[in-house]
Design an enzyme around this catalytic site. Structure first.
Site, PDB file in Angstrom:
ATOM      1  N   HIS A  40      55.565  17.068  22.558  1.00 58.02           N
ATOM      2  CA  HIS A  40      54.204  16.944  22.058  1.00 58.02           C
ATOM      3  C   HIS A  40      54.174  16.270  20.675  1.00 58.02           C
ATOM      4  O   HIS A  40      53.855  15.099  20.558  1.00 58.02           O
ATOM      5  CB  HIS A  40      53.553  18.333  22.033  1.00 58.02           C
ATOM      6  CG  HIS A  40      52.118  18.326  21.628  1.00 58.02           C
ATOM      7  ND1 HIS A  40      51.457  19.434  21.178  1.00 58.02           N
ATOM      8  CD2 HIS A  40      51.193  17.320  21.595  1.00 58.02           C
ATOM      9  CE1 HIS A  40      50.193  19.126  20.904  1.00 58.02           C
ATOM     10  NE2 HIS A  40      50.023  17.846  21.144  1.00 58.02           N
ATOM     11  N   ILE A  59      43.883  15.358  19.238  1.00 53.53           N
ATOM     12  CA  ILE A  59      43.777  16.795  18.947  1.00 53.53           C
ATOM     13  C   ILE A  59      45.149  17.417  19.102  1.00 53.53           C
ATOM     14  O   ILE A  59      45.962  16.918  19.873  1.00 53.53           O
ATOM     15  CB  ILE A  59      42.769  17.507  19.888  1.00 53.53           C
ATOM     16  CG1 ILE A  59      42.493  18.943  19.454  1.00 53.53           C
ATOM     17  CG2 ILE A  59      43.263  17.478  21.317  1.00 53.53           C
ATOM     18  CD1 ILE A  59      41.569  19.090  18.299  1.00 53.53           C
ATOM     19  N   ASN A  71      49.267  18.345  26.307  1.00 52.73           N
ATOM     20  CA  ASN A  71      48.338  18.941  25.344  1.00 52.73           C
ATOM     21  C   ASN A  71      47.279  19.851  25.965  1.00 52.73           C
ATOM     22  O   ASN A  71      47.077  20.972  25.522  1.00 52.73           O
ATOM     23  CB  ASN A  71      47.634  17.844  24.548  1.00 52.73           C
ATOM     24  CG  ASN A  71      46.851  18.398  23.374  1.00 52.73           C
ATOM     25  OD1 ASN A  71      47.426  18.682  22.331  1.00 52.73           O
ATOM     26  ND2 ASN A  71      45.547  18.562  23.545  1.00 52.73           N
ATOM     27  N   HIS A  76      52.071  12.440  18.846  1.00 51.57           N
ATOM     28  CA  HIS A  76      51.416  12.387  17.528  1.00 51.57           C
ATOM     29  C   HIS A  76      52.240  11.589  16.514  1.00 51.57           C
ATOM     30  O   HIS A  76      51.749  10.658  15.887  1.00 51.57           O
ATOM     31  CB  HIS A  76      51.224  13.800  16.990  1.00 51.57           C
ATOM     32  CG  HIS A  76      50.157  14.579  17.691  1.00 51.57           C
ATOM     33  ND1 HIS A  76      48.877  14.691  17.214  1.00 51.57           N
ATOM     34  CD2 HIS A  76      50.182  15.293  18.850  1.00 51.57           C
ATOM     35  CE1 HIS A  76      48.150  15.440  18.025  1.00 51.57           C
ATOM     36  NE2 HIS A  76      48.919  15.825  19.038  1.00 51.57           N
ATOM     37  N   HIS A 134      50.245  12.231  26.109  1.00 49.46           N
ATOM     38  CA  HIS A 134      49.701  13.294  25.259  1.00 49.46           C
ATOM     39  C   HIS A 134      48.866  14.285  26.060  1.00 49.46           C
ATOM     40  O   HIS A 134      48.992  15.503  25.894  1.00 49.46           O
ATOM     41  CB  HIS A 134      48.860  12.716  24.115  1.00 49.46           C
ATOM     42  CG  HIS A 134      48.256  13.780  23.272  1.00 49.46           C
ATOM     43  ND1 HIS A 134      46.941  14.167  23.399  1.00 49.46           N
ATOM     44  CD2 HIS A 134      48.806  14.617  22.351  1.00 49.46           C
ATOM     45  CE1 HIS A 134      46.701  15.169  22.570  1.00 49.46           C
ATOM     46  NE2 HIS A 134      47.814  15.465  21.914  1.00 49.46           N
TER      47      HIS A 134
HETATM   48 FE   LIG Z   1      48.056  17.074  20.582  1.00 45.65          FE
END
Ligand SMILES: [Fe+2]
Length: 945
Positions: A602, A945, A798, A607, A794
């Protein structure tokens, strides 16, 4: 599932729907009117026919309607031209190139739309402020300038003077949108308008520009320039003016001559000079290492190594903020204030409102067990499974903020919001989806195995390609390389249906290998309190019905100066004691998987790895570059959420360190994973599957891959998405790059890629696996990889976090106690285990505070914002006016809608036993679209997010 809690209904406006312009230019064909945007739309505005009749205001209504939709891009209709001849050019205050020719030109009206987002920055634009508002009232707050695409003199390179005009506020619509207008008398000699310069001459008020429409004085729309950008106050000087280019993208070599200097200057502004501390209104994209996670001035225990820029701790780069160094660690940046991100990377106020309210709600829920215990003991475990269930059933009474103890230091920003937040005093966590389907699924081996293929970390499972399993670590340091999992152990668990050699040959053995990544950290982590660590290997057998059977788990503690190596293999058993040990071993592996998921699959691979692409794109690709147009939606909000993560999640003493097994070594571990595992070419889904042995190349198979496990829901659905992205990107690239030379000769594109390789991912700059961008095919593949990672990769890791991890026994973030059989055996711990194994398991689980804090964060991170933009969604239809591009995007959108149906069909088909069965959570994480909230599906364009 619903997640309303305290989220207030948003009163903010809906999306601005981007109009699609067609390629026809009826008005231009009808009359020899000046063709603004001529260079921008040359292929759409052919020379007028001498036989065309003049187009006037009396033309049929349908023709006028077409023009209003923007059909006549850049081409002022003759009616506008004729009317301008009769209207004095009183409002244009600028330096029109040739006043004598102005009378032969046209009057053009620019209408700037300034959006008001939730939270009311509009209030700053209303008569509550004195100085700026007076400027506004007298029409001296906003200056617009039209920029010609043509040069005044091709020989000298001299640019034509711009045409300037102050804009006046003319409308204030429903408290949501302000409208400013400016009129220009444009001489026929001016040529095509290629850009608009904006100066916000107010002293304090930022302005968010949605778009600028250019139209004739009769209101016939010429074109609309997309802005979606903040313009800082006091931007009236040359250095501060913002340029908004017309929507048509250009490769650098094709830039209209009059726009070249603007293209260059805008990039220079965005790169900045690498000096000074950034302020919130800046628009500067620069690099730095991860040296702002520590807080050594506050506490020596909060010192951390710098990640990035060294052989020991290689790491991607983050956005430079330029804050001063700490007093105690000159290489560490101080952490005061909010982490800077370039102004346009900030959340919309709609997103911010949702984020804040949800955050408050979640954190309030998280602190309750601590407060209710009255001890606020962060190490207190759950006294029973009953208490765990009560957390979901009864809701919780909120404590006063003063009682929050150590949580103040973990989530100071969130607690500030808590103090400011009025509202209900009782809050609930929704029951996670997996518990709703089957409360006891977390206990079952088959669910443990299934989640490696259809859970939230489908990136860890791999094929066993050689046996016995071997470590690549130095045996002199870590002990024997060969695993203790023997053929005898596995064959017994396989029911002797085949030998291990046969199973390997038939590709029937798989594993989770958390051995080499974690083993070097075992002793360091064990020096921390209230946690422990092992290296682990978990082996599965692919049954004839296509499901995985869990065979064995090996836990290893390497030798140390004071202890020999210890390791043991655990297996399912009919012996009760062994069965409880098996259950505890599974919890350790689940904690390893939770750490691998959050830190590697993740954070690191999406990110963190994406931020350098964003920085390089903004620094090296002009906003008129077609690749920038393509990538921009896939970068939305990533820098902002990463900045938030640096301040509260991955920081020293932050939520990840507080709640996951590796503690203060969590980020070091992600650096180790970056060093060992990350390579750009393997971030493409097909390459990732091949690398893990989960697929092999096969031109005859769908997607060009033959899957090792046919029913691998993440791969099955993910490859549909990968192909859809690839087809769209290939179509887009082929429009702008006809051959290899056009790719290799694109100076901005090559500078972008060089910076990604040598700066943003500079610690990997010497790797030979970096692809060259030298053909349309290699470019399309690299861009597909970036889009895949930012969106679907993602989403896969996520949006199921709360569904699978909200009920923490299914995915404990930490295993706090050693196996009771670890040697030397602690007699008291062993006796306690034998007396009450249930309690021993709960003591191994996260503490009450840890568990609920993780639940709160997972709930927050699993939620879609009301202003989410989904992959292939209509919110991000390309603005450029090319028929092929729009048709390709239309196909992309349609294919994603089709994929939704395919996935639904698979989830209903009982032959897919890894996604359809009694009490089984269907695999929906690759379904492209979703409603707001925690839904367990939906692929946003970006890692947001
Ligand atoms: Fe995320």
């Amino acid at each position: 599932m619903s997640q309303p809690h305290l989220i207030k209904p948003s009163s903010s406006p809906s999306h601005t729907i981007i109009p699609i312009v067609s390629t026809s230019c009826t008005a231009a064909r009808s009359t020899p009117a000046p063709c603004f945007f001529r260079a921008a739309a040359s292929s759409f505005c052919p020379p007028p026919s001498s036989s065309s009749s003049l187009l006037s205001l009396s033309r049929p209504p349908h023709r006028r309607a077409r023009a209003r939709r923007g059909d006549a891009i850049g081409c002022v209709p003759s009616s506008a031209a004729r009317s301008s001849e009769t209207v004095p050019s009183s409002s244009s205050s600028g330096s029109a190139a040739d006043p004598s020719s102005a009378m032969a030109g046209v009057r053009v009206r620019a209408t700037a739309t300034i959006k008001v987002t939730a939270g009311g920055f509009l209030n700053d634009l209303r008569p509550s402020r004195v100085i700026d508002n007076i400027k506004d009232l007298v029409g001296r707050s906003l200056n617009l300038e039209l920029v010609s695409s043509d040069l005044l003199d091709a020989k000298t390179g001299k640019e034509k003077p711009t045409i300037r005009s102050y804009a006046h506020q003319v409308a204030d619509n429903d408290d949501e949108v302000l409208t400013y207008q400016a009129d220009f008398d444009v001489p026929a000699s001016f040529g095509a308008v290629g850009a608009v310069l904006v100066s916000n001459e107010q002293q304090r008020t930022e302005m968010f520009f949605v778009d600028i429409k250019l139209s004739s004085s009769e209101g016939v729309e010429i074109t609309t320039i997309r802005c979606n950008s903040w313009v800082a106050p006091n931007s009236g000087d040359d250095a501060g003016k913002r340029v908004f280019f017309a929507n048509k993208p250009y490769l650098p070599s094709q830039t209209p001559a009059g726009l070249l200097s603007y293209r260059k200057k805008d990039l220079e502004q965005k790169r900045g000079n690498g000096r000074g501390q950034r302020k919130s209104t800046d628009r500067i994209y620069d690099y730095d290492v991860y040296n702002d996670l520590a807080n050594p001035d506050s506490n020596a225990d909060l010192a951390r190594p710098v990640l990035g820029g060294s052989k020991q701790f290689p790491y991607p780069r983050r956005c430079r903020t330029g804050r001063p160094a700490t007093k105690n660690e000159p290489k560490t940046e101080s952490r005061g204030g909010d982490n800077y991100v370039p102004r346009d990377e900030a959340f919309s106020e709609e997103k911010l409102l949702q984020f804040s309210v949800t955050t408050v709600q979640s954190v309030l829920s998280a602190v309750v067990p601590a407060a209710q215990s009255a001890l606020i003991d962060p190490n207190l475990g759950f006294p029973s499974f009953f208490v765990i269930d009560k957390l979901f059933e009864d809701g919780v009474k909120l404590p006063p903020a003063e009682q929050l103890g150590f949580l103040r230091s973990v989530v100071p920003r969130l607690l500030q919001l808590l103090r400011d937040s009025p509202g209900d005093q009782v809050l609930l966590f929704d029951l996670p989806a997996n518990v709703q389907k089957d409360k006891f699924s977390w206990l079952r081996d088959e669910e443990f195995a299934r989640e490696t293929l259809a859970g939230i970390n489908p990136y860890a499972i791999e094929l066993v390609r050689e046996f016995p399993l071997k470590s690549k670590l130095d045996p002199a340091v870590y002990g024997p390389a060969e695993s203790a999992i023997t053929a005898d152990v596995l064959e017994k668990q396989m029911g002797h249906v085949m030998t291990v050699a046969e199973a390997v040959k038939q590709k029937r053995l798989f594993m989770l290998d958390f051995h080499d990544l974690f083993l070097p950290y075992v002793h360091k982590i064990r020096e921390l309190k209230h946690t422990t660590m092992y290296g682990s290997r978990t082996v599965f057998f692919l049954t004839s019905d296509g499901t995985l059977r869990l065979l064995a788990i090996e836990l290893t503690r390497p030798k140390s100066p004071s202890q020999p190596q210890w390791r043991r293999v655990f297996t399912p058993s009919t012996d009760t004691t062994e069965s409880w040990l098996w259950r505890m071993a599974k919890s350790h592996v689940r904690a390893h998987d939770a750490g691998h998921h959050e830190l590697v699959s993740h954070w690191l691979r999406t990110h963190c790895a994406v931020e350098p692409y964003i920085l390089a794109a903004n620094r090296q690709l002009s906003e008129m570059h077609p690749v920038f147009h393509l990538l921009r939606p896939h970068f939305r909000y990533t820098m902002r959420i990463n900045a938030m993560a640096r301040s509260a999640l991955i920081s020293a003493g932050g939520i990840i360190e507080t709640t996951f097994s590796p503690g203060r070594y969590a980020m070091e571990l992600s650096s180790a994973a970056y060093a060992k595992l990350w390579r750009f070419d393997a971030e493409a889904l097909p390459a990732d599957l091949v690398r893990r042995g989960m697929a092999e190349l096969d031109p005859e198979s769908q997607h060009g891959l033959k899957l090792t496990i046919q029913d691998y829901p993440f791969a099955n659905d993910g490859l549909l998405i990968w192909d859809a992205i690839q087809n769209w990107v290939q179509a887009y690239v082929s429009k702008f790059y006809p051959d290899a030379a056009s790719v290799a000769g694109d100076v901005e594109l090559q500078a972008f890629w060089t910076e990604v390789r040598t700066v943003g991912h500079g610690d990997k700059k010497d790797e030979t696996w970096w692809p060259a961008l030298d053909t349309p095919a290699t470019l399309a593949h690299a861009l597909t990889t970036i889009v895949w990672v930012a969106s679907a990769h993602h989403a896969a890791v996520n949006f199921g976090q709360y569904d699978f991890g909200g009920y923490f026994p299914n995915r404990p973030s930490i295993a706090r106690t050693k196996m009771p059989v670890e040697e030397p055996v602690d007699a008291a711990a062993m006796a306690a285990f034998l007396d009450n194994p249930d309690q021993a398991l709960r003591e191994c689980f996260p503490s009450q505070v840890q568990a609920t804090l993780v639940m709160a964060v997972l709930n927050l991170l699993s939620a879609h914002s009301p202003d989410e933009e989904y992959l292939g969604g209509m919110e991000t239809v390309p603005w450029n006016d090319d028929e092929r591009v729009r048709a390709a995007y239309g196909e992309f959108h349609a294919r994603l809608k089709e994929i939704e149906g395919i996935i639904d069909g698979r989830n209903r088909d009982r032959k897919f036993r890894n996604r359809c069965g009694a009490g089984m959570l269907p695999y929906q994480l690759m379904k492209p679209f979703s409603q707001p909230g925690v839904t367990g599906k939906g692929i946003p364009n970006s890692t947001s997010i």
